[in-house]
Write a protein that holds these residues in place. Structure first.
Motif, PDB file in Angstrom:
ATOM      1  N   GLY A  18     -60.475  17.774  63.311  1.00 37.21           N
ATOM      2  CA  GLY A  18     -59.565  16.800  62.717  1.00 37.21           C
ATOM      3  C   GLY A  18     -59.054  17.212  61.357  1.00 37.21           C
ATOM      4  N   LEU A  19     -59.755  18.153  60.696  1.00 40.67           N
ATOM      5  CA  LEU A  19     -59.332  18.605  59.375  1.00 40.67           C
ATOM      6  C   LEU A  19     -58.429  19.827  59.425  1.00 40.67           C
ATOM      7  CD1 LEU A  19     -62.719  18.243  57.432  1.00 40.67           C
ATOM      8  CD2 LEU A  19     -60.746  16.713  57.326  1.00 40.67           C
ATOM      9  N   LEU A  20     -58.369  20.485  60.567  1.00 43.89           N
ATOM     10  CA  LEU A  20     -57.562  21.702  60.693  1.00 43.89           C
ATOM     11  C   LEU A  20     -56.098  21.366  60.969  1.00 43.89           C
ATOM     12  CD1 LEU A  20     -60.030  23.889  62.781  1.00 43.89           C
ATOM     13  CD2 LEU A  20     -59.508  24.081  60.332  1.00 43.89           C
ATOM     14  N   PRO A  21     -55.183  22.336  60.717  1.00 40.30           N
ATOM     15  CA  PRO A  21     -53.745  22.086  60.970  1.00 40.30           C
ATOM     16  C   PRO A  21     -53.477  21.669  62.413  1.00 40.30           C
ATOM     17  CG  PRO A  21     -54.046  24.094  59.705  1.00 40.30           C
ATOM     18  CD  PRO A  21     -55.417  23.658  60.139  1.00 40.30           C
ATOM     19  N   GLN A  22     -52.524  20.791  62.571  1.00 38.94           N
ATOM     20  CA  GLN A  22     -52.153  20.286  63.884  1.00 38.94           C
ATOM     21  C   GLN A  22     -50.747  20.774  64.240  1.00 38.94           C
ATOM     22  OE1 GLN A  22     -54.541  18.418  65.440  1.00 38.94           O
ATOM     23  NE2 GLN A  22     -55.814  18.599  63.600  1.00 38.94           N
ATOM     24  N   ARG A  23     -50.495  20.882  65.503  1.00 44.30           N
ATOM     25  CA  ARG A  23     -49.159  21.297  65.944  1.00 44.30           C
ATOM     26  C   ARG A  23     -48.103  20.302  65.495  1.00 44.30           C
ATOM     27  NH1 ARG A  23     -47.331  22.264  72.273  1.00 44.30           N
ATOM     28  NH2 ARG A  23     -45.198  23.025  71.807  1.00 44.30           N
ATOM     29  N   SER A  24     -48.488  19.025  65.444  1.00 44.21           N
ATOM     30  CA  SER A  24     -47.537  17.984  65.050  1.00 44.21           C
ATOM     31  C   SER A  24     -47.102  18.124  63.590  1.00 44.21           C
ATOM     32  CB  SER A  24     -48.163  16.602  65.271  1.00 44.21           C
ATOM     33  OG  SER A  24     -49.372  16.475  64.524  1.00 44.21           O
ATOM     34  N   ILE A  78     -50.219  24.514  54.171  1.00 40.37           N
ATOM     35  CA  ILE A  78     -50.576  24.682  55.589  1.00 40.37           C
ATOM     36  C   ILE A  78     -51.733  23.770  55.993  1.00 40.37           C
ATOM     37  CG2 ILE A  78     -51.491  26.330  57.284  1.00 40.37           C
ATOM     38  CD1 ILE A  78     -50.004  28.529  55.710  1.00 40.37           C
ATOM     39  N   PHE A  79     -52.754  23.684  55.142  1.00 41.63           N
ATOM     40  CA  PHE A  79     -53.976  22.975  55.520  1.00 41.63           C
ATOM     41  C   PHE A  79     -54.075  21.563  54.943  1.00 41.63           C
ATOM     42  CE2 PHE A  79     -55.051  27.427  56.086  1.00 41.63           C
ATOM     43  CZ  PHE A  79     -55.774  27.425  57.269  1.00 41.63           C
ATOM     44  N   GLY A  80     -53.213  21.205  54.007  1.00 39.34           N
ATOM     45  CA  GLY A  80     -53.313  19.901  53.361  1.00 39.34           C
ATOM     46  C   GLY A  80     -52.914  18.748  54.262  1.00 39.34           C
ATOM     47  N   GLY A  81     -53.140  17.550  53.762  1.00 38.44           N
ATOM     48  CA  GLY A  81     -52.899  16.355  54.561  1.00 38.44           C
ATOM     49  C   GLY A  81     -51.598  15.652  54.262  1.00 38.44           C
ATOM     50  N   ILE A 121     -64.360  20.687  50.022  1.00 38.29           N
ATOM     51  CA  ILE A 121     -64.475  20.794  51.486  1.00 38.29           C
ATOM     52  C   ILE A 121     -65.590  19.888  51.998  1.00 38.29           C
ATOM     53  CG2 ILE A 121     -65.119  22.359  53.363  1.00 38.29           C
ATOM     54  CD1 ILE A 121     -63.644  24.583  51.836  1.00 38.29           C
ATOM     55  N   LEU A 122     -66.726  19.876  51.311  1.00 42.84           N
ATOM     56  CA  LEU A 122     -67.825  18.982  51.706  1.00 42.84           C
ATOM     57  C   LEU A 122     -67.412  17.516  51.583  1.00 42.84           C
ATOM     58  CD1 LEU A 122     -70.861  20.790  50.019  1.00 42.84           C
ATOM     59  CD2 LEU A 122     -70.209  20.810  52.449  1.00 42.84           C
ATOM     60  N   THR A 123     -66.647  17.204  50.534  1.00 39.18           N
ATOM     61  CA  THR A 123     -66.158  15.835  50.357  1.00 39.18           C
ATOM     62  C   THR A 123     -65.241  15.430  51.502  1.00 39.18           C
ATOM     63  OG1 THR A 123     -66.277  16.116  47.966  1.00 39.18           O
ATOM     64  CG2 THR A 123     -64.947  14.300  48.773  1.00 39.18           C
ATOM     65  N   ALA A 124     -64.415  16.385  51.946  1.00 33.74           N
ATOM     66  CA  ALA A 124     -63.517  16.104  53.076  1.00 33.74           C
ATOM     67  C   ALA A 124     -64.312  15.838  54.349  1.00 33.74           C
ATOM     68  CB  ALA A 124     -62.562  17.283  53.269  1.00 33.74           C
ATOM     69  N   PHE A 125     -65.347  16.650  54.610  1.00 36.41           N
ATOM     70  CA  PHE A 125     -66.174  16.433  55.797  1.00 36.41           C
ATOM     71  C   PHE A 125     -66.912  15.095  55.725  1.00 36.41           C
ATOM     72  CE2 PHE A 125     -65.650  20.913  56.841  1.00 36.41           C
ATOM     73  CZ  PHE A 125     -65.717  20.888  58.230  1.00 36.41           C
ATOM     74  N   ALA A 126     -67.244  14.673  54.506  1.00 34.54           N
ATOM     75  CA  ALA A 126     -67.945  13.389  54.338  1.00 34.54           C
ATOM     76  C   ALA A 126     -67.009  12.197  54.448  1.00 34.54           C
ATOM     77  CB  ALA A 126     -68.660  13.362  52.989  1.00 34.54           C
ATOM     78  N   GLY A 127     -65.691  12.439  54.481  1.00 43.74           N
ATOM     79  CA  GLY A 127     -64.723  11.348  54.628  1.00 43.74           C
ATOM     80  C   GLY A 127     -64.572  10.481  53.399  1.00 43.74           C
ATOM     81  N   ASP A 291     -58.493  12.952  53.695  1.00 41.48           N
ATOM     82  CA  ASP A 291     -59.561  13.918  53.918  1.00 41.48           C
ATOM     83  C   ASP A 291     -59.001  15.311  54.211  1.00 41.48           C
ATOM     84  OD1 ASP A 291     -61.613  12.057  53.526  1.00 41.48           O
ATOM     85  OD2 ASP A 291     -61.416  11.335  55.578  1.00 41.48           O
ATOM     86  N   ARG A 292     -57.918  15.380  54.961  1.00 48.52           N
ATOM     87  CA  ARG A 292     -57.275  16.678  55.190  1.00 48.52           C
ATOM     88  C   ARG A 292     -56.708  17.233  53.887  1.00 48.52           C
ATOM     89  NH1 ARG A 292     -53.001  17.369  59.748  1.00 48.52           N
ATOM     90  NH2 ARG A 292     -53.046  19.417  58.759  1.00 48.52           N
ATOM     91  N   GLU A 293     -56.213  16.358  53.020  1.00 49.63           N
ATOM     92  CA  GLU A 293     -55.695  16.822  51.733  1.00 49.63           C
ATOM     93  C   GLU A 293     -56.818  17.430  50.895  1.00 49.63           C
ATOM     94  OE1 GLU A 293     -53.171  17.953  48.949  1.00 49.63           O
ATOM     95  OE2 GLU A 293     -52.608  17.123  50.893  1.00 49.63           O
ATOM     96  N   LEU A 294     -57.974  16.782  50.870  1.00 47.91           N
ATOM     97  CA  LEU A 294     -59.118  17.347  50.151  1.00 47.91           C
ATOM     98  C   LEU A 294     -59.547  18.674  50.761  1.00 47.91           C
ATOM     99  CD1 LEU A 294     -61.355  14.200  49.512  1.00 47.91           C
ATOM    100  CD2 LEU A 294     -59.878  15.390  47.883  1.00 47.91           C
ATOM    101  N   PHE A 295     -59.498  18.766  52.079  1.00 50.40           N
ATOM    102  CA  PHE A 295     -59.873  20.019  52.752  1.00 50.40           C
ATOM    103  C   PHE A 295     -58.914  21.138  52.369  1.00 50.40           C
ATOM    104  CE2 PHE A 295     -59.569  22.934  56.402  1.00 50.40           C
ATOM    105  CZ  PHE A 295     -60.894  23.353  56.484  1.00 50.40           C
ATOM    106  N   GLY A 296     -57.608  20.845  52.372  1.00 46.06           N
ATOM    107  CA  GLY A 296     -56.619  21.860  52.007  1.00 46.06           C
ATOM    108  C   GLY A 296     -56.777  22.319  50.570  1.00 46.06           C
ATOM    109  N   GLN A 297     -56.993  21.377  49.654  1.00 46.66           N
ATOM    110  CA  GLN A 297     -57.195  21.745  48.259  1.00 46.66           C
ATOM    111  C   GLN A 297     -58.494  22.531  48.089  1.00 46.66           C
ATOM    112  OE1 GLN A 297     -54.948  21.361  45.963  1.00 46.66           O
ATOM    113  NE2 GLN A 297     -53.554  20.117  47.197  1.00 46.66           N
ATOM    114  N   GLY A 298     -59.522  22.145  48.825  1.00 45.90           N
ATOM    115  CA  GLY A 298     -60.782  22.878  48.752  1.00 45.90           C
ATOM    116  C   GLY A 298     -60.642  24.306  49.234  1.00 45.90           C
ATOM    117  N   LEU A 299     -59.938  24.491  50.344  1.00 51.32           N
ATOM    118  CA  LEU A 299     -59.725  25.837  50.880  1.00 51.32           C
ATOM    119  C   LEU A 299     -58.905  26.682  49.903  1.00 51.32           C
ATOM    120  CD1 LEU A 299     -60.545  27.298  53.471  1.00 51.32           C
ATOM    121  CD2 LEU A 299     -58.294  26.716  54.414  1.00 51.32           C
ATOM    122  N   ALA A 300     -57.883  26.081  49.293  1.00 50.41           N
ATOM    123  CA  ALA A 300     -57.072  26.800  48.303  1.00 50.41           C
ATOM    124  C   ALA A 300     -57.926  27.253  47.133  1.00 50.41           C
ATOM    125  CB  ALA A 300     -55.929  25.903  47.830  1.00 50.41           C
TER     126      ALA A 300
END
Length: 562
Positions: A18-24, A78-81, A121-127, A291-300
């Motif tokens: 759910g945190l990874l990029p989607q085709r949509s 690419i990875f943000g929300g 990234i951990l914060t994103a996984f924790a929702g 949560d996807r936004e936090l994941f994208g920023q974490g990956l960056a």
């Protein structure tokens, strides 16, 4: 056990998916690719001088700002929300990074950035992304205004053409630069910084669509090269992106750097989610995934330090430009990063000649734009409580640091909110319905039965108030406590209620409870408050049954001799 592990594994995999990029994410780019490319070019033109300026202001150098804008801009896009968010170096981050750089050096800043990426990234996984909406507005406005002042103070040495200014805090460095300038004034840097700032501010009102920051910086660079001004410049930049290197990693420094990493992660997450909220408000139908936004920023932030870049976050100013330029998908932010990469590859020799005073002017104009006077005044005039939180957050941001300011602002806001909620709780005496009883019965009821209705929360901040009022009940035989309007009960409130009941019973007063909701029943039973009353038949589902029992009790006592 194996089934639990498999279930947890499937849940974790679903969460990661759910945190990874989607085709949509890219479907909108098919409809708006032309406007997205134009918007990306527009943002790149605005972002170039800001990336250079923030890189210099952070102490890591102009190249670090460009690297951050390119890599963080692309990865977060690419990875943000958010489909409209633009990421890179920001002024708020430079405020946090300067003390880290002074204490731990460049390697420490890079290490902190990578650790902050892991935390995000951990914060994103924790929702946890959704909880930023609960941050009080006075805290946000206070530290935003404070950040603007700190960034402006950081530019004072460059704007005055002073080198070697020092001090424990940003305001002290600025004050030292002013003293040095007064002793040996050089007007040219001041004129350049003021000219660039004025061009940006006045030009944006005249023709908002033109990139006056780039125009002003280019004009200042040409003027500095054409005249013997003696202005300090950025200096030579190596062409292209640096090769990735993990040489800065030091496992032994993790514990020492953890507080700084948490501060950077908190700022990156907060600023990114606030920026995404602004983008949503400026667009039609856009809703970001926190949560996807936090994941994208974490990956960056996990990747950027490997290339020598500074910690990154979403930038509200660049995001706003992106939306106004007609962006409709992630393609715009990605285009902005690609354009900046091309500039890094082919334009480094030109960038080297930009005067530092011109970049100081860019940031001075940016700080003025950051502060919305109308919004600050509205918050300050709303309530004295909000005005206090705003002012305190602002002062601590400028005088101490941003993370302390947010902690202090939140703490004071919570305490004042609890105080206001506690004051809303009431213990109100209620007149009993006389019904069709005789005058003698009414006299007994009036003298020996009292009913109190508890309104609002019964929690630690209001419990003492209840205890004092209930302890003052006098000249009665039965006290009815109506609980149906109690909104909240915590352990402290239940304990104090039980203490008040025990005090009344020791004085020979029978206590009846009525209208306890199912949600409050559990905590009262756990703490033993209602257990004895229920055993004695003194807990009732509603007030009429409690009143009827009280009347019977008083009448039976009146009929008993002695």
């Amino acid at each position: 056990m194996l089934r639990l592990v498999n279930t947890a594994g499937r849940a974790g995999a679903a969460r990661a998916g759910g945190l990874l990029p989607q085709r949509s994410d890219w479907l909108a780019a098919r409809r708006s690719h032309r406007t997205d490319v134009v918007a990306g070019l527009t943002v790149a033109v605005v972002a170039l001088p800001l990336a250079l300026a923030f890189g210099v202001a952070s102490g890591l150098g102009a190249r670090a700002g460009l690297v951050t804008a390119v890599l963080a801009g692309a990865i977060a896009a690419i990875f943000g929300g958010s489909s409209l968010q633009v990421s890179g170096p920001t002024g708020a981050m430079t405020v946090v990074l300067l003390p880290i750089l002074a204490k731990f050096g460049t390697s420490g800043v890079l290490m902190v950035g990578m650790m902050a990426g892991v935390v995000l990234i951990l914060t994103a996984f924790a929702g946890l992304g959704r909880y930023v909406r609960y941050l009080p507005t006075p805290v946000i406005e206070g530290f935003t205004a404070g950040i603007a002042v700190v960034i402006a103070l950081q530019q004072v040495p460059a704007a005055l053409g002073v080198t070697g200014a020092h001090g424990a805090k940003t305001w002290a460095v600025a004050a030292d630069a002013v003293r040095r300038f007064a002793a040996d004034p050089h007007p040219v840097p001041v004129l350049v910084a003021a000219g660039v700032a004025a061009t940006m501010l006045l030009g944006s009102r005249w023709r908002p669509g033109l990139p006056f920051s780039l125009i002003a910086v280019a004009a200042a660079t040409i003027a500095a090269q054409a005249t013997p001004s003696g202005l300090a410049v950025i200096g030579k930049l190596p062409p292209g992106l640096p090769a990735p290197s993990p040489a800065f990693l030091d496992p032994h420094a993790v514990t020492m750097l953890l507080p700084s990493a948490l501060a950077v992660a908190a700022l990156a997450g907060l600023e990114s989610l606030l920026s995404a909220t602004v983008a949503d408000a400026m667009s039609v139908g856009e809703r970001h995934d926190p949560d996807r936004e936090l994941f994208g920023q974490g990956l960056a932030n996990l990747v950027v330090p490997l290339f020598g870049g500074m910690p990154a976050t979403a930038a509200i100013a660049r995001t706003a430009v992106n939306v106004r330029a007609g962006a409709g998908s992630k393609l715009a932010a990605l285009t902005h990063a690609i354009v900046l990469a091309l500039i890094v590859l082919v334009g480094a020799p030109l960038v080297a000649h930009i005067p530092l005073a011109a970049l100081a002017g860019v940031l001075l104009a940016t700080t003025i734009r950051m502060v919305e006077a109308g919004s600050l005044l509205a918050v300050a005039r709303s309530t004295r409580r909000d005005a206090l939180v705003l002012a305190l957050t602002f002062v601590v941001t400028v005088a101490v640091d941003l993370v302390t300011a947010v902690a202090v602002g939140l703490g004071v806001a919570v305490v004042l909110a609890l105080r206001a909620v506690a004051r809303s709780a009431r213990l109100q005496r209620v007149e009993l319905d006389p019904g069709d009883h005789s005058a003698e019965e009414q006299r007994l009821l009036a003298e020996h039965i009292v009913a109190y209705r508890l309104d609002g929360p019964l929690f630690f901040a209001a419990a003492h108030h209840f205890l004092l009022e209930l302890s003052e009940v006098a000249d009665v035989r039965v006290a009815i406590l109506r609980m149906s309007r109690v909104t909240t009960v915590d352990a402290t409130g239940a304990h104090v209620l039980g203490d008040a009941i025990s005090r009344l019973q020791r004085r020979g007063i029978t206590v009846l409870l009525s209208g306890i909701s199912d949600g409050h029943q559990r905590i009262l039973d756990t703490l033993g408050v209602a257990e004895r009353l229920r055993r004695d038949g003194h807990v009732f589902p509603d007030t009429p049954s409690a009143i009827a029992h009280a009347r019977t009790h008083v009448e039976s006592q009146a009929a008993t001799p002695g």
